[in-house]
Design a protein around this motif. Sequence first.
Motif, short mmCIF file in Angstrom:
data_model
loop_
_atom_site.label_atom_id
_atom_site.label_comp_id
_atom_site.label_asym_id
_atom_site.label_seq_id
_atom_site.Cartn_x
_atom_site.Cartn_y
_atom_site.Cartn_z
N HIS A 14 2.35 1.80 -3.43
CA HIS A 14 1.45 2.19 -4.37
C HIS A 14 1.23 3.70 -4.03
CE1 HIS A 14 -2.00 2.23 -6.95
NE2 HIS A 14 -2.60 2.75 -5.99
N LEU A 15 1.02 4.10 -2.76
CA LEU A 15 0.83 5.61 -2.51
C LEU A 15 1.94 6.34 -2.92
CD1 LEU A 15 -0.54 5.13 0.96
CD2 LEU A 15 -1.93 5.94 -0.82
N ILE A 16 3.41 5.95 -2.77
CA ILE A 16 4.40 6.97 -3.21
C ILE A 16 4.38 6.97 -4.75
CG2 ILE A 16 6.89 6.82 -3.51
CD1 ILE A 16 6.96 5.29 -0.60
N ALA A 76 0.87 -1.16 0.09
CA ALA A 76 -0.04 0.02 0.12
C ALA A 76 0.78 1.15 0.03
CB ALA A 76 -0.90 0.05 1.16
N VAL A 77 1.99 1.54 0.82
CA VAL A 77 2.83 2.41 0.83
C VAL A 77 3.49 2.58 -0.33
CG1 VAL A 77 4.80 3.39 1.88
CG2 VAL A 77 3.02 2.30 3.35
N LYS A 84 1.75 7.03 -6.61
CA LYS A 84 0.68 7.91 -7.10
C LYS A 84 0.65 8.88 -6.02
CE LYS A 84 -1.01 4.90 -9.93
NZ LYS A 84 -1.62 4.97 -11.22
N ARG A 85 1.81 9.46 -5.81
CA ARG A 85 1.82 10.51 -4.75
C ARG A 85 0.87 11.94 -4.97
NH1 ARG A 85 7.59 11.93 -4.28
NH2 ARG A 85 7.81 9.73 -4.32
N LEU A 99 -4.56 12.34 0.56
CA LEU A 99 -4.85 11.20 1.72
C LEU A 99 -4.39 11.94 3.00
CD1 LEU A 99 -5.80 8.60 2.87
CD2 LEU A 99 -3.73 7.67 2.23
N LEU A 142 -2.87 10.10 -4.86
CA LEU A 142 -3.34 9.61 -3.80
C LEU A 142 -2.94 10.22 -2.22
CD1 LEU A 142 -3.34 5.97 -4.97
CD2 LEU A 142 -5.46 7.49 -4.34
N LEU A 143 -1.42 9.96 -2.46
CA LEU A 143 -0.83 10.25 -1.09
C LEU A 143 -0.95 11.82 -0.26
CD1 LEU A 143 1.02 8.99 1.03
CD2 LEU A 143 3.18 9.91 -0.14
N LYS A 144 -0.94 12.84 -1.24
CA LYS A 144 -0.88 14.06 -0.72
C LYS A 144 -2.37 14.32 -0.48
CE LYS A 144 3.13 16.12 -2.81
NZ LYS A 144 3.73 17.12 -3.52
#
Length: 197
Positions: free
Chosen positions: A31-33, A28-29, A35-36, A43, A39-41
């Motif tokens: 993937h988040l990185i 998950a991490v 799709k920074r 989120l 998704l990440l920002k």
Amino acid sequence: MSGTDEIERLIELMSRLPGLGPRSARRAVLHLIRKRALLLKPLAQSMQVVADTARECLNCGNVGTSDICALCEDEGRANGLLCVVEDVADLWAMERANVFKGRYHVLGGTLSALDGIGPDDLRIPQLKQRITAEAVSEVVLALNATIDGQTTAHYIADQLEGTVTLTSLAQGVPIGGELDYLDDGTITAALNARKPL
């Protein structure tokens, strides 16, 4: 702390979430990185807002961003029906089904002698107050079919006897369930709750 340590800390924190172990958290991490921006920002921003504004409804115990939740403020739900659930996840599950149109009361757990949880550790006194204050005519006990859930339901039923109509959710074979895969307790409950066709 180096950048790798911070990523490892995020993985470790995410692995504490229900349903995520260390391997799932790592995926998950990553993937988040990747799709920074997408998704990440967003989120992280949303999590900060929730961290700053989330609170328990003073009336029912639901989680929202104001002192009184939208379900309690909805005058259309002031119909004398009150559904008692163990926790907020159960309330949200009931709402997802979109069939109950009354109000809710979250106990915050169940009675458990082994864990030292008694009636005063739950929101049972507030339940009694709400029944009087809101002119509740029926209380639906929607507690889990566990020993602690049933013990809690019986305790509440004893406390409210003669003051309000008490009902509980039906128990038994789920829709689409196959008898071969059900446990003995579910089959017993289903057989005891049988009805004419």
